[in-house]
Enzyme design. Structure first.
Site, PDB file in Angstrom:
ATOM      1  CB  THR A  89      -0.975  -0.010   1.194  1.00  0.00           C
ATOM      2  OG1 THR A  89      -0.232  -0.373   2.366  1.00  0.00           O
ATOM      3  CG2 THR A  89      -2.103  -0.999   1.001  1.00  0.00           C
ATOM      4  N   GLY A  90       2.158   1.172  -0.138  1.00  0.00           N
ATOM      5  CA  GLY A  90       2.996   2.355  -0.336  1.00  0.00           C
ATOM      6  C   GLY A  90       3.162   3.229   0.895  1.00  0.00           C
ATOM      7  CB  SER A  91       5.132   5.694   1.968  1.00  0.00           C
ATOM      8  OG  SER A  91       5.749   6.176   0.777  1.00  0.00           O
ATOM      9  N   GLY A 113      12.550  19.893   5.681  1.00  0.00           N
ATOM     10  CA  GLY A 113      12.984  18.508   5.507  1.00  0.00           C
ATOM     11  C   GLY A 113      14.059  18.450   4.445  1.00  0.00           C
ATOM     12  CG  LEU A 145      19.626  17.756  -0.612  1.00  0.00           C
ATOM     13  CD1 LEU A 145      19.770  18.961   0.300  1.00  0.00           C
ATOM     14  CD2 LEU A 145      20.477  16.601  -0.084  1.00  0.00           C
ATOM     15  CD  GLU A 146      15.836  13.812  -5.826  1.00  0.00           C
ATOM     16  OE1 GLU A 146      14.642  13.874  -6.206  1.00  0.00           O
ATOM     17  OE2 GLU A 146      16.519  12.777  -5.923  1.00  0.00           O
ATOM     18  CG  ASP A 165       7.715   3.582  -0.693  1.00  0.00           C
ATOM     19  OD1 ASP A 165       8.688   2.977  -1.170  1.00  0.00           O
ATOM     20  OD2 ASP A 165       7.446   4.772  -0.972  1.00  0.00           O
ATOM     21  CG  HIS A 215      43.333   9.945 -19.274  1.00  0.00           C
ATOM     22  ND1 HIS A 215      43.156  10.595 -18.061  1.00  0.00           N
ATOM     23  CD2 HIS A 215      44.011  10.797 -20.082  1.00  0.00           C
ATOM     24  CE1 HIS A 215      43.738  11.792 -18.136  1.00  0.00           C
ATOM     25  NE2 HIS A 215      44.261  11.942 -19.354  1.00  0.00           N
TER      26      HIS A 215
END
Ligand SMILES: Cc1cc2nc3c(=O)[nH]c(=O)nc-3n(C[C@H](O)[C@H](O)[C@H](O)COP(=O)(O)OP(=O)(O)OC[C@H]3O[C@@H](n4cnc5c(N)ncnc54)[C@H](O)[C@@H]3O)c2cc1C
Ligand SMILES: NC(=O)c1ccc[n+]([C@@H]2O[C@H](COP(=O)([O-])OP(=O)(O)OC[C@H]3O[C@@H](n4cnc5c(N)ncnc54)[C@H](O)[C@@H]3O)[C@@H](O)[C@H]2O)c1
Length: 472
Positions: free
Chosen positions: A144-146, A181, A187-188, A310, A438
């Site tokens: 059922t995810g988050s 958060g 952050l993204e 999740d 290289h």
């Protein structure tokens, strides 16, 4: 259907996201009769409000940022502006394409298997649907995810408070945005909005960005992130409605108050057990209320319930949701004889620029470590992307690689190489014995690998020219 209003099957899967779809597919492929229950069948979180729209927003931010920094190559780009309508339009058009593909995947599941409803437990092995029907199943997969956490103080802000479920519906960029958060989502999104020209302030109650484990890598990340936005770590945040959006007061490591048009609430995504009445499945749960389960089988104790994705709250990432689903579905079909599957080396990428990668185990579990620095790495300098740091962890006595933390150019690719090396249980010596082209960012790994070799009784391979090309 056997009894009136009761459906019977070998395996019932609750939730048609990435994990649930994989579980149903695996159970059916292993000969089970299946039912897949979802109230919407709207497409996965990944496609609708997760991985894909977030990466589309990041791609737009990357384009603006590249134009603005072209000057470092002596290339003048004038008049860089964002056409909000066109930008959000592309994000939604591409997102909708991905969603359509996932919905087409759902249509591949036989119609009689798809049950459009919400499910809850009535007792072990028995589910009740919100249309009144019941399902009796030999085994049940919960997938059922988050959902985004929304503390009351933020919920009271109404439409000024965004989450990942609403942020991609914006049609215009706000001028000022608070992001609360600093995990993967915070952050993204904070960096993407900042690089689209929004004045962003990022807050976290923790002292650490992205839960990074290595202080050296964290210092490099913090310096990079702080170039794009106001950063307030170790603070407690109090939001209040304001005529112009939201007022945020913060105290702790720093203190202040500011007004923003919008706040993105990215304080975690707890597993979705709402309405499931999971207690009626009579499972042992951990301190967070998640049923105790074994990662190698995804089975909850000795029960006929399996978790996937999740909701299991192990590694809430797409590839893990898929793997969980395949394991849970296969084992639910084989119930009560599950097979233990070796799990992947844990691996996460946060798609900032440069990206943040954490792999496997860290300092506390390692005997030796090695470090690389990207501020003077050859190819990174060529590209004017010379920032970041990497720490590599290895076990004694042979320098088997067991983990890494990095913020580095092309970290998503370095991360894959290292994760695959760790999955194969390679030593630092064995990795150094393979070709490095290289000039590449991959050459930046050599310094850390050589440090690991030097710290173990296994010598640096003979074929290694330690008088390397610049930055290699
Ligand atoms: C903004 C964002 C960005 C992300 N970026 C990345 C990334 O770049 N890379 C990465 O690896 N991961 C990323 N993730 C994480 C990734 O999206 C998730 O790990 C993954 O989508 C979880 O899949 P799932 O199947 O567990 O859940 P979901 O896809 O959410 O599926 C759960 C399903 O369960 C159904 N359901 C819920 N309750 C019931 C019920 N009672 N009865 C029946 N059905 C029910 C829901 O309707 C839903 O369809 C991101 C997540 C977010 C939010
Ligand atoms: N690139 C990716 O793979 C990717 C991208 C986005 C999301 N995800 C997945 O989605 C999950 C959820 O992401 P998320 O960023 O919402 O959660 P998270 O758990 O990663 O981070 C939540 C952050 O919020 C902070 N926080 C919690 N309560 C707070 C409060 N009251 N005030 C200030 N800070 C607070 C925490 O300290 C933490 O740093 C992640 O665990 C990740 O697995 C993955």
């Amino acid at each position: 259907m056997s009894k009136a209003g009761t459906l019977e099957c070998d395996v019932a899967v609750i939730g048609a996201g990435t994990a649930g779809l994989a579980a149903e597919r695996a159970a059916r492929a292993n000969g089970a009769s299946t039912l897949l229950i979802d109230p919407a069948f709207n497409g996965t979180t990944c496609a609708t409000v997760g991985c894909m729209p977030s990466k589309l927003l990041i791609a737009a931010a990357k384009a603006r940022h590249a134009a603005l920094r072209a000057g470092s190559f002596g290339i003048d780009v004038e008049g860089v502006t964002v056409d909000d309508k066109a930008m959000f339009g592309r994000i939604r058009a591409e997102r909708d394409r991905f969603v359509k593909l996932t919905r087409e995947g759902i249509k591949d599941v036989p119609a009689k298997v798809r049950i459009k409803a919400s499910a809850k437990f009535v007792k072990p092995g028995v589910l009740e649907l919100d249309d009144g029907r019941r399902i009796e199943a030999r085994a049940i997969v919960v997938a059922t995810g988050s959902r985004p956490a929304m503390p009351d103080a933020f919920a009271a802000l109404g439409s000024a408070a965004l989450t990942n479920e609403t942020v991609f519906s914006l049609t215009a960029l706000p001028k000022r945005m608070a992001v609360v958060g600093s995990g993967a989502i915070g952050l993204e999104m904070a960096q993407a909005f900042a690089r689209l020209g929004v004045a962003v302030a990022l807050f976290d109650k923790a002292d650490t960005l992205a839960k990074l484990r290595c202080p050296r890598v964290h210092k490099a990340l913090k310096d990079i992130i702080a170039k794009d936005m106001d950063l307030h770590l170790g603070v407690e945040v109090t939001p209040r409605p304001h005529e112009n959006g939201v007022s945020i007061r913060w105290k702790g490591a720093s203190k202040g108050e500011a007004v923003f048009d919008k706040v993105l609430v990215a304080v975690g995504r707890p597993p979705t057990f709402d309405g499931l009445d999971i207690a009626k499945a009579r499972l042992e749960t951990d301190e967070k209320g998640v049923p105790c389960h074994e990662r190698e089988t995804m089975r909850c104790g000795e029960s006929n319930v399996f978790l996937a994705g999740d909701v299991a709250a192990d590694y809430p990432l797409l590839h893990e949701a898929s793997h969980d689903g395949a394991i849970a579905g296969r084992n639910a079909a084989a119930f009560p004889a599950p097979i233990r599957i070796e799990r992947y080396v844990p691996f996460s990428i946060t798609f900032t620029d440069p990206q943040v990668v954490s792999i496997g185990r860290a300092e506390a579990d390692s005997a030796v470590s090695g470090t690389s620095d990207f501020t003077d790495q050859g190819r990174a300098r060529v590209e004017a992307r010379n920032e970041g740091a990497l720490t590599l962890y290895a076990a004694a006595p042979d320098g088997v690689l067991i983990g890494a933390d990095m913020v580095a150019p092309a970290a998503e690719h370095l991360g894959h190489l290292l994760t695959w090396a760790m999955q194969q249980k390679l030593t630092a010596t064995q990795v150094l014995e393979m070709p490095f082209y290289h000039p590449t960012i991959e050459e930046g790994l050599k310094q850390a690998l050589r440090m690991v070799c030097a710290a173990t009784p296994i010598a640096i391979p003979d074929n290694q020219d330690t008088g390397s090309p610049p930055g290699a």
